[in-house]
Design a protein around this motif. Structure first.
Motif, PDB file in Angstrom:
ATOM      1  N   UNK A   2     -47.548  57.606 186.386  1.00  8.28           N
ATOM      2  CA  UNK A   2     -46.454  56.653 186.212  1.00  8.28           C
ATOM      3  C   UNK A   2     -46.479  56.102 184.790  1.00  8.28           C
ATOM      4  N   UNK A   3     -45.393  56.256 184.115  1.00 12.72           N
ATOM      5  CA  UNK A   3     -45.311  55.725 182.755  1.00 12.72           C
ATOM      6  C   UNK A   3     -44.965  54.251 182.744  1.00 12.72           C
ATOM      7  N   UNK A   4     -44.252  53.820 183.772  1.00 15.10           N
ATOM      8  CA  UNK A   4     -43.778  52.451 183.760  1.00 15.10           C
ATOM      9  C   UNK A   4     -44.202  51.685 185.003  1.00 15.10           C
ATOM     10  N   UNK A   5     -45.351  52.017 185.518  1.00 13.53           N
ATOM     11  CA  UNK A   5     -45.899  51.286 186.661  1.00 13.53           C
ATOM     12  C   UNK A   5     -47.408  51.311 186.557  1.00 13.53           C
ATOM     13  N   UNK A   6     -47.985  50.165 186.357  1.00 15.48           N
ATOM     14  CA  UNK A   6     -49.450  50.097 186.302  1.00 15.48           C
ATOM     15  C   UNK A   6     -49.872  48.644 186.465  1.00 15.48           C
ATOM     16  N   UNK A  64     -46.655  46.125 186.006  1.00 19.99           N
ATOM     17  CA  UNK A  64     -45.596  46.389 185.046  1.00 19.99           C
ATOM     18  C   UNK A  64     -44.601  47.320 185.736  1.00 19.99           C
ATOM     19  N   UNK A  65     -43.335  46.977 185.669  1.00 22.31           N
ATOM     20  CA  UNK A  65     -42.309  47.795 186.304  1.00 22.31           C
ATOM     21  C   UNK A  65     -41.943  47.313 187.687  1.00 22.31           C
ATOM     22  N   UNK A  66     -42.611  46.237 188.165  1.00 21.14           N
ATOM     23  CA  UNK A  66     -42.314  45.727 189.493  1.00 21.14           C
ATOM     24  C   UNK A  66     -40.879  45.203 189.532  1.00 21.14           C
ATOM     25  N   UNK A  67     -40.126  45.748 190.464  1.00 23.09           N
ATOM     26  CA  UNK A  67     -38.709  45.376 190.548  1.00 23.09           C
ATOM     27  C   UNK A  67     -38.455  44.310 191.613  1.00 23.09           C
ATOM     28  N   UNK A  68     -39.512  43.687 192.063  1.00 22.41           N
ATOM     29  CA  UNK A  68     -39.341  42.601 193.017  1.00 22.41           C
ATOM     30  C   UNK A  68     -39.500  43.016 194.458  1.00 22.41           C
ATOM     31  N   UNK A  69     -39.960  44.234 194.684  1.00 20.04           N
ATOM     32  CA  UNK A  69     -40.310  44.622 196.035  1.00 20.04           C
ATOM     33  C   UNK A  69     -39.422  45.666 196.674  1.00 20.04           C
TER      34      UNK A  69
END
Ligand code: SF4
Ligand code: SF4
Length: 81
Positions: A2-6, A64-69
């Protein structure tokens, strides 16, 4: 990968229990730094996995990248999160 989730650790909340590093089977955390959580390879994190965050007793892990669930709890990385 994942590039945008960590995970990101809030060290003001972390109690250094080591659970996140021990939980992750994808090499995101550096085991040499146990019990301090060090995100050494963020790109190895599985998109929208929350395995370590769900385990954290201190609520110290955000993503990082969490869109609120939108995909909360939807982990398909195979590590039994
Ligand atoms: S979210 Fe999942 S893959 Fe990413 S560091 Fe935590 S346990 Fe590992
Ligand atoms: S699981 Fe939470 S409290 Fe434990 S080491 Fe990781 S971030 Fe810190």
């Amino acid at each position: 990968m994942a590039d945008r989730w960590y995970p990101v650790i809030d060290y003001t909340l972390c109690i250094e229990c080591g659970a996140c590093t021990n939980k992750c089977k994808h090499g995101v955390y550096d085991p040499e730094k146990l019990p301090t959580p060090v995100v050494a390879d963020p790109k190895a994190c599985i998109d929208h996995c929350r395995g370590c965050g769900n385990l954290c007793p201190a609520g110290a892990i955000s993503y990082v990248g969490d869109d609120g669930g939108e995909h909360a709890g939807d982990c398909s990385c195979g590590c039994s999160c």
